[in-house]
Motif scaffolding. Structure first.
Motif, PDB file in Angstrom:
ATOM      1  N   ALA A  23       0.824  -1.200   0.000  1.00  0.00           N
ATOM      2  CA  ALA A  23       0.000   0.000   0.000  1.00  0.00           C
ATOM      3  C   ALA A  23       0.867   1.262   0.000  1.00  0.00           C
ATOM      4  CB  ALA A  23      -0.928  -0.006   1.222  1.00  0.00           C
ATOM      5  N   LEU A  24       1.953   1.243   0.747  1.00  0.00           N
ATOM      6  CA  LEU A  24       2.849   2.397   0.795  1.00  0.00           C
ATOM      7  C   LEU A  24       3.540   2.617  -0.548  1.00  0.00           C
ATOM      8  CD1 LEU A  24       4.417   4.644   2.246  1.00  0.00           C
ATOM      9  CD2 LEU A  24       6.025   2.888   3.046  1.00  0.00           C
ATOM     10  N   LEU A  25       4.087   1.550  -1.116  1.00  0.00           N
ATOM     11  CA  LEU A  25       4.837   1.679  -2.369  1.00  0.00           C
ATOM     12  C   LEU A  25       3.933   2.040  -3.540  1.00  0.00           C
ATOM     13  CD1 LEU A  25       7.311  -1.299  -1.887  1.00  0.00           C
ATOM     14  CD2 LEU A  25       7.819   1.150  -1.705  1.00  0.00           C
ATOM     15  N   ALA A  26       2.633   1.788  -3.418  1.00  0.00           N
ATOM     16  CA  ALA A  26       1.689   2.230  -4.443  1.00  0.00           C
ATOM     17  C   ALA A  26       1.498   3.749  -4.405  1.00  0.00           C
ATOM     18  CB  ALA A  26       0.349   1.527  -4.261  1.00  0.00           C
ATOM     19  N   ARG A  27       1.806   4.348  -3.259  1.00  0.00           N
ATOM     20  CA  ARG A  27       1.679   5.795  -3.091  1.00  0.00           C
ATOM     21  C   ARG A  27       2.977   6.547  -3.321  1.00  0.00           C
ATOM     22  NH1 ARG A  27      -1.844   8.248   0.522  1.00  0.00           N
ATOM     23  NH2 ARG A  27      -0.618  10.083  -0.044  1.00  0.00           N
ATOM     24  N   ARG A  28       4.089   5.925  -2.900  1.00  0.00           N
ATOM     25  CA  ARG A  28       5.354   6.668  -2.927  1.00  0.00           C
ATOM     26  C   ARG A  28       6.534   5.716  -2.956  1.00  0.00           C
ATOM     27  NH1 ARG A  28       9.636   9.129  -0.517  1.00  0.00           N
ATOM     28  NH2 ARG A  28       9.733  11.417  -0.445  1.00  0.00           N
ATOM     29  N   LYS A  29       7.566   6.101  -3.685  1.00  0.00           N
ATOM     30  CA  LYS A  29       8.805   5.335  -3.669  1.00  0.00           C
ATOM     31  C   LYS A  29       9.435   5.455  -2.279  1.00  0.00           C
ATOM     32  CE  LYS A  29      13.245   4.840  -6.030  1.00  0.00           C
ATOM     33  NZ  LYS A  29      14.143   5.374  -7.085  1.00  0.00           N
ATOM     34  N   ALA A  30       9.872   4.344  -1.733  1.00  0.00           N
ATOM     35  CA  ALA A  30      10.474   4.351  -0.397  1.00  0.00           C
ATOM     36  C   ALA A  30      11.319   3.099  -0.233  1.00  0.00           C
ATOM     37  CB  ALA A  30       9.394   4.393   0.682  1.00  0.00           C
ATOM     38  N   GLU A  31      12.256   3.172   0.684  1.00  0.00           N
ATOM     39  CA  GLU A  31      13.028   1.987   1.045  1.00  0.00           C
ATOM     40  C   GLU A  31      12.363   1.353   2.257  1.00  0.00           C
ATOM     41  OE1 GLU A  31      17.569   0.441   1.880  1.00  0.00           O
ATOM     42  OE2 GLU A  31      17.171   2.584   1.620  1.00  0.00           O
ATOM     43  N   VAL A  32      11.801   0.182   2.057  1.00  0.00           N
ATOM     44  CA  VAL A  32      11.033  -0.498   3.098  1.00  0.00           C
ATOM     45  C   VAL A  32      11.777  -1.747   3.536  1.00  0.00           C
ATOM     46  CG1 VAL A  32       8.847  -1.614   3.667  1.00  0.00           C
ATOM     47  CG2 VAL A  32       8.870   0.358   2.119  1.00  0.00           C
ATOM     48  N   LEU A  33      11.889  -1.900   4.836  1.00  0.00           N
ATOM     49  CA  LEU A  33      12.489  -3.102   5.405  1.00  0.00           C
ATOM     50  C   LEU A  33      11.466  -3.771   6.306  1.00  0.00           C
ATOM     51  CD1 LEU A  33      14.967  -4.919   5.836  1.00  0.00           C
ATOM     52  CD2 LEU A  33      15.659  -3.395   7.704  1.00  0.00           C
ATOM     53  N   ILE A  34      11.114  -5.007   5.979  1.00  0.00           N
ATOM     54  CA  ILE A  34      10.163  -5.770   6.791  1.00  0.00           C
ATOM     55  C   ILE A  34      10.933  -6.570   7.825  1.00  0.00           C
ATOM     56  CG2 ILE A  34       8.478  -7.644   6.751  1.00  0.00           C
ATOM     57  CD1 ILE A  34       7.589  -6.651   4.023  1.00  0.00           C
ATOM     58  N   ALA A  35      10.634  -6.311   9.093  1.00  0.00           N
ATOM     59  CA  ALA A  35      11.344  -6.971  10.189  1.00  0.00           C
ATOM     60  C   ALA A  35      10.361  -7.226  11.324  1.00  0.00           C
ATOM     61  CB  ALA A  35      12.508  -6.108  10.665  1.00  0.00           C
ATOM     62  N   PRO A  36       9.533  -8.261  11.214  1.00  0.00           N
ATOM     63  CA  PRO A  36       8.537  -8.526  12.264  1.00  0.00           C
ATOM     64  C   PRO A  36       9.187  -8.702  13.641  1.00  0.00           C
ATOM     65  CG  PRO A  36       8.101  -9.861  10.325  1.00  0.00           C
ATOM     66  CD  PRO A  36       9.443  -9.231  10.121  1.00  0.00           C
ATOM     67  N   VAL A  37       8.613  -8.051  14.640  1.00  0.00           N
ATOM     68  CA  VAL A  37       9.066  -8.242  16.024  1.00  0.00           C
ATOM     69  C   VAL A  37       8.088  -9.128  16.788  1.00  0.00           C
ATOM     70  CG1 VAL A  37      10.400  -6.114  16.127  1.00  0.00           C
ATOM     71  CG2 VAL A  37       7.975  -6.073  16.747  1.00  0.00           C
ATOM     72  N   ILE A  38       7.002  -9.525  16.109  1.00  0.00           N
ATOM     73  CA  ILE A  38       5.988 -10.412  16.672  1.00  0.00           C
ATOM     74  C   ILE A  38       5.555 -11.370  15.562  1.00  0.00           C
ATOM     75  CG2 ILE A  38       3.604 -10.537  17.530  1.00  0.00           C
ATOM     76  CD1 ILE A  38       4.015  -7.768  18.733  1.00  0.00           C
ATOM     77  N   GLU A  39       5.312 -12.616  15.915  1.00  0.00           N
ATOM     78  CA  GLU A  39       4.713 -13.533  14.957  1.00  0.00           C
ATOM     79  C   GLU A  39       3.511 -14.214  15.593  1.00  0.00           C
ATOM     80  OE1 GLU A  39       7.582 -16.377  13.689  1.00  0.00           O
ATOM     81  OE2 GLU A  39       8.073 -17.061  15.699  1.00  0.00           O
ATOM     82  N   THR A  40       2.610 -14.675  14.742  1.00  0.00           N
ATOM     83  CA  THR A  40       1.336 -15.225  15.193  1.00  0.00           C
ATOM     84  C   THR A  40       1.368 -16.746  15.198  1.00  0.00           C
ATOM     85  OG1 THR A  40       0.170 -13.302  14.310  1.00  0.00           O
ATOM     86  CG2 THR A  40      -1.144 -15.260  14.763  1.00  0.00           C
ATOM     87  N   LYS A  41       0.918 -17.343  16.298  1.00  0.00           N
ATOM     88  CA  LYS A  41       0.838 -18.784  16.439  1.00  0.00           C
ATOM     89  C   LYS A  41      -0.632 -19.178  16.656  1.00  0.00           C
ATOM     90  CE  LYS A  41       5.346 -19.585  16.490  1.00  0.00           C
ATOM     91  NZ  LYS A  41       6.003 -20.344  15.393  1.00  0.00           N
ATOM     92  N   PRO A  42      -1.181 -20.038  15.790  1.00  0.00           N
ATOM     93  CA  PRO A  42      -2.577 -20.460  15.974  1.00  0.00           C
ATOM     94  C   PRO A  42      -2.750 -21.319  17.213  1.00  0.00           C
ATOM     95  CG  PRO A  42      -1.544 -21.710  14.212  1.00  0.00           C
ATOM     96  CD  PRO A  42      -0.568 -20.644  14.602  1.00  0.00           C
ATOM     97  N   LEU A  43      -3.913 -21.241  17.805  1.00  0.00           N
ATOM     98  CA  LEU A  43      -4.264 -22.068  18.964  1.00  0.00           C
ATOM     99  C   LEU A  43      -5.468 -22.921  18.586  1.00  0.00           C
ATOM    100  CD1 LEU A  43      -3.998 -19.414  21.835  1.00  0.00           C
ATOM    101  CD2 LEU A  43      -2.309 -21.141  21.199  1.00  0.00           C
ATOM    102  N   GLY A  44      -5.261 -24.221  18.481  1.00  0.00           N
ATOM    103  CA  GLY A  44      -6.354 -25.127  18.181  1.00  0.00           C
ATOM    104  C   GLY A  44      -6.764 -25.097  16.721  1.00  0.00           C
ATOM    105  N   PRO A  45      -7.745 -25.909  16.366  1.00  0.00           N
ATOM    106  CA  PRO A  45      -8.219 -25.983  14.981  1.00  0.00           C
ATOM    107  C   PRO A  45      -9.039 -24.753  14.608  1.00  0.00           C
ATOM    108  CG  PRO A  45      -9.594 -27.334  16.379  1.00  0.00           C
ATOM    109  CD  PRO A  45      -8.474 -26.829  17.250  1.00  0.00           C
TER     110      PRO A  45
END
Length: 235
Positions: A23-45
């Motif tokens: 969404a950001l790069l569709a608006r403007r050129k930028a240097e983006v670095l993806i670095a998750p500090v949280i990840e999601t773990k499912p619980l149960g089915p």
């Protein structure tokens, strides 16, 4: 060599970070670095939503843990969550904002039958309690948890080499995690999705601002504004 423009550091879970980056790069050129500090773990089915029930989602992660077989109505906190719910086969209605907006919408609509509220271990606004107090038949299910994920040494090196760091932050927990990962002497500009998330930042930053509304569109606009401001200030 230092970068000439701030590095946009996106620390959401991977899928959400990639969505924001697109969404950001569709608006403007930028240097983006993806670095998750949280990840999601499912619980149960995954949860099968009964055909005569409705469902409440306060995150797109919760949508992934639900299954619709009859296009049941899904009450969603915002547009991004509603889009995820539509893709999952629900008839989605967006509250366009906060958990308070969502609660108000549900109290006005007062859906008949059972309401399944699917959420993570940590939630904002105590949605279930407000609905139960209003006499609605709510069944709350915790379907995922978020766990800490450290920033890799290579990613940290890129952050250290950047001329500046611009960090859009979407939750109080992300703000706390980012402060734990980034050295205290590293200059950083924080853009928070809401004033409450801004106040969750536990230390000084070069600048802390909040988006005009708690939506993806407003967050993108706030980052674009910050990047444009930085380029105007650059020699």
């Amino acid at each position: 060599m230092a970068h000439s423009a701030p590095l946009v550091l996106v620390t959401r879970p991977k899928a959400a970070s990639e969505r924001f980056a697109r969404a950001l790069l569709a608006r403007r050129k930028a240097e983006v670095l993806i670095a998750p500090v949280i990840e999601t773990k499912p619980l149960g089915p995954r949860v099968d939503i009964p055909k005569d029930a409705s469902v409440v989602f306060t995150s797109a992660q919760a949508v992934l843990r639900a299954r619709s077989r009859n296009r049941q109505t899904a009450y969603c906190v915002g547009a991004a969550t509603a889009k995820a719910a539509e893709r999952a086969g629900f008839h989605a209605i967006s509250a366009e904002g906060t958990s308070d907006n969502l609660i108000s919408m549900l109290l006005q609509d007062r859906p008949a039958g059972r309401i399944f509220y699917l959420r993570g271990e940590e939630a904002v606004g105590d949605v279930a309690r407000h609905l139960l107090d209003a006499g609605l038949a709510v069944e709350e299910k915790i379907v995922y948890r978020q766990v800490d994920k450290p920033i890799s040494p290579g990613t940290m090196a890129a952050i250290e080499n950047a001329s500046g760091v611009l960090a859009p932050v979407f939750s109080a927990r992300s703000a706390m995690r980012l402060s734990e990962e980034i050295p205290a002497d590293r200059p950083i500009t924080l853009i928070a999705i809401s004033p409450s998330v801004a106040t969750a930042w536990p230390r000084n930053a070069d600048n802390v601002t909040a988006a005009k509304s708690p939506t993806l569109v407003s967050m993108v606009a706030a980052v674009v504004k910050a990047l444009d401001s930085d380029s105007q200030c650059s020699p």
